[in-house]
Design a protein around this motif. Structure first.
Motif, PDB file in Angstrom:
ATOM      1  N   SER A 165      18.473 -17.402  23.846  1.00 31.16           N
ATOM      2  CA  SER A 165      17.965 -18.783  23.872  1.00 31.16           C
ATOM      3  C   SER A 165      18.312 -19.489  25.194  1.00 31.16           C
ATOM      4  N   LEU A 166      19.116 -18.836  26.047  1.00 29.27           N
ATOM      5  CA  LEU A 166      19.566 -19.509  27.276  1.00 29.27           C
ATOM      6  C   LEU A 166      18.763 -19.092  28.514  1.00 29.27           C
ATOM      7  N   LYS A 167      17.512 -18.731  28.291  1.00 28.63           N
ATOM      8  CA  LYS A 167      16.654 -18.276  29.372  1.00 28.63           C
ATOM      9  C   LYS A 167      16.616 -19.283  30.525  1.00 28.63           C
ATOM     10  N   GLN A 168      16.913 -18.803  31.751  1.00 28.70           N
ATOM     11  CA  GLN A 168      16.806 -19.661  32.946  1.00 28.70           C
ATOM     12  C   GLN A 168      17.734 -20.878  32.925  1.00 28.70           C
ATOM     13  N   LYS A 169      18.822 -20.764  32.174  1.00 33.02           N
ATOM     14  CA  LYS A 169      19.672 -21.942  32.011  1.00 33.02           C
ATOM     15  C   LYS A 169      20.950 -21.889  32.841  1.00 33.02           C
ATOM     16  N   ILE A 170      21.278 -20.702  33.381  1.00 35.17           N
ATOM     17  CA  ILE A 170      22.626 -20.532  33.931  1.00 35.17           C
ATOM     18  C   ILE A 170      22.655 -20.451  35.461  1.00 35.17           C
ATOM     19  N   LEU A 171      23.602 -21.192  36.045  1.00 33.34           N
ATOM     20  CA  LEU A 171      23.873 -21.051  37.478  1.00 33.34           C
ATOM     21  C   LEU A 171      25.125 -20.190  37.629  1.00 33.34           C
ATOM     22  N   LEU A 172      25.085 -19.260  38.558  1.00 36.16           N
ATOM     23  CA  LEU A 172      26.283 -18.457  38.824  1.00 36.16           C
ATOM     24  C   LEU A 172      26.817 -18.799  40.202  1.00 36.16           C
ATOM     25  N   ILE A 173      28.124 -18.742  40.327  1.00 36.27           N
ATOM     26  CA  ILE A 173      28.734 -18.985  41.637  1.00 36.27           C
ATOM     27  C   ILE A 173      28.468 -17.765  42.516  1.00 36.27           C
ATOM     28  N   ASP A 174      28.262 -17.986  43.778  1.00 34.77           N
ATOM     29  CA  ASP A 174      27.919 -16.899  44.686  1.00 34.77           C
ATOM     30  C   ASP A 174      29.189 -16.189  45.177  1.00 34.77           C
ATOM     31  N   GLY A 175      29.861 -15.508  44.256  1.00 35.72           N
ATOM     32  CA  GLY A 175      31.094 -14.808  44.625  1.00 35.72           C
ATOM     33  C   GLY A 175      31.154 -13.470  43.922  1.00 35.72           C
ATOM     34  N   ALA A 176      31.428 -12.414  44.682  1.00 35.86           N
ATOM     35  CA  ALA A 176      31.408 -11.061  44.123  1.00 35.86           C
ATOM     36  C   ALA A 176      32.479 -10.882  43.047  1.00 35.86           C
ATOM     37  N   ARG A 177      33.677 -11.330  43.328  1.00 35.95           N
ATOM     38  CA  ARG A 177      34.750 -11.095  42.348  1.00 35.95           C
ATOM     39  C   ARG A 177      34.512 -11.910  41.094  1.00 35.95           C
ATOM     40  N   GLU A 178      33.986 -13.110  41.266  1.00 35.92           N
ATOM     41  CA  GLU A 178      33.755 -13.974  40.109  1.00 35.92           C
ATOM     42  C   GLU A 178      32.679 -13.376  39.197  1.00 35.92           C
ATOM     43  N   VAL A 179      31.562 -12.977  39.782  1.00 33.72           N
ATOM     44  CA  VAL A 179      30.440 -12.515  38.954  1.00 33.72           C
ATOM     45  C   VAL A 179      30.724 -11.126  38.359  1.00 33.72           C
ATOM     46  N   ILE A 180      31.162 -10.200  39.182  1.00 30.17           N
ATOM     47  CA  ILE A 180      31.515  -8.877  38.636  1.00 30.17           C
ATOM     48  C   ILE A 180      32.648  -9.052  37.619  1.00 30.17           C
TER      49      ILE A 180
END
Ligand code: N2P
Length: 357
Positions: A165-180
């Protein structure tokens, strides 16, 4: 006679001024003194009025530049084109820079305000005895979200983010360690996992998140959230605090599976040209009132114990941004995983980003 005297005095003044001027020029170039200072910090990470105050108090001119990831900062310092006098890396990067012999040991005698820092943030494993670095801000990684834009939904887990239900709703921080790291945490793995099979799984899991990801952004996340243009952001705690100051609907949660606890410290790169001025600047930022003003402006969590009394109570008592040592115990601090592993994290993150488009 009187006239002669005044000519003489005027002459003396002129030559003194000339001498001073020449001397000042030399200072400016950096070899005769410390009249300029180049500071390299994260974006949106200082109250610029404080830079002006420092310049006024000391007569030192500050050149201020910003970066948006530890990796970008390291590359710039290693290239050596610009020489920086003060920089503000995070803990795992400080460890890496110490190993690579890129940092100058600090002279604690020139940092009397270090006494203001809470002992809890001193002498941490990435820099024993704070030989090379002193605390600036600290925080967590978590989820800022706006229940109003989510039909009242509350989030408290990384795995909530995969909800269709969260399609297109999320912003991710542009950081490799954070996202991985978020991929790893969602699977129950450590943020410092170097097992390639686990990392691959994390990346595959992240690929499944793609439909829900609206954008991978830097400091723009704040405006997008404040203006209700995005409902969810994975971000650093202080950015959440800043957003929440502007938009009361938004909440911040550190996911129950675990997350990252981080520390950003001030360092002096080995290539610094104005070492004395660098110490002056660091000591200035450690002053209780300066740190309080900076914290109110930046909204990140201050390690400066003496500063807390000058800050609004509701800020210091907000457990979301000043979690107790009991709460932070369940969080993980990034370790310096070594060149190879860090490169692998970066590669996976890049693949994830490319795959998205
Ligand atoms: C400020 C970035 C904070 C850095 N925009 C977190 N390590």
């Amino acid at each position: 006679m009187k006239k002669l005297l005044s000519i003489l005095v005027a002459g003396l003044l002129v030559s003194a001024a000339l001498l001073y001027g020449v001397h000042w020029l030399n200072n400016d170039q950096g070899y005769a003194g410390d009249k300029t200072l180049t500071v390299y910090n994260w974006g949106d990470y200082i109250d610029t009025d404080l830079i002006k105050q420092f310049e006024k108090e000391t007569g030192i001119k500050v050149v201020y530049e910003t970066f948006d990831s530890n990796e970008a900062m390291l590359t710039k310092i290693q290239q050596g084109g610009t020489t920086y006098d003060v920089a503000v890396p995070s803990e795992y990067m400080i460890d890496k820079m110490i190993q690579a012999n890129l940092l100058l040991p600090l002279d604690h005698a020139q940092l009397p305000n270090l006494k203001n820092i809470d002992q809890r943030f001193m002498d941490l494993p990435f820099d024993p005895k704070n030989k090379y670095s002193v605390p600036y801000f600290w925080g967590t990684v978590g989820i800022a979200y706006n229940p109003k834009l989510l039909g009242g939904k509350k989030l408290d887990s990384w795995n909530d983010l995969w909800d269709p239900s969260l399609k297109q709703k999320i912003l991710l921080i542009d950081g490799a360690r954070e996202v991985i790291g978020m991929g790893l945490n969602s699977l129950g793995y450590s943020l410092n996992d170097t097992n390639k099979a686990h990392l691959q799984k994390a990346k595959e899991k992240l690929s499944e998140l793609t439909p829900n990801v609206k954008a991978i952004v830097g400091d723009e996340n704040k405006l997008l959230m404040q203006n209700n243009e995005a409902a969810i952001a994975v971000l650093w705690s202080g950015d959440a605090a800043d957003i929440m100051g502007e938009n009361e609907d938004i909440d911040y949660v550190v996911p129950k599976e675990g997350s990252n606890l981080w520390f950003d410290n001030m360092v002096i790169p080995k290539t610094a040209k104005h070492v004395k001025a660098a110490h002056q600047f660091i000591n200035f930022m450690l002053d209780a009132k300066v740190a309080a003003q900076n914290t109110e402006y930046v909204a990140y969590s201050s390690p400066n114990k003496a500063a807390l009394q000058y800050m609004p109570k509701e800020m210091v008592e907000d457990k979301r941004f000043y979690p107790s040592p009991g709460l932070t115990k369940r969080l993980e601090v990034y370790k310096n995983l070594g060149q190879k592993n860090l490169a692998y994290y970066n590669d996976l993150f890049l693949e994830f980003k490319m795959h998205r488009k």
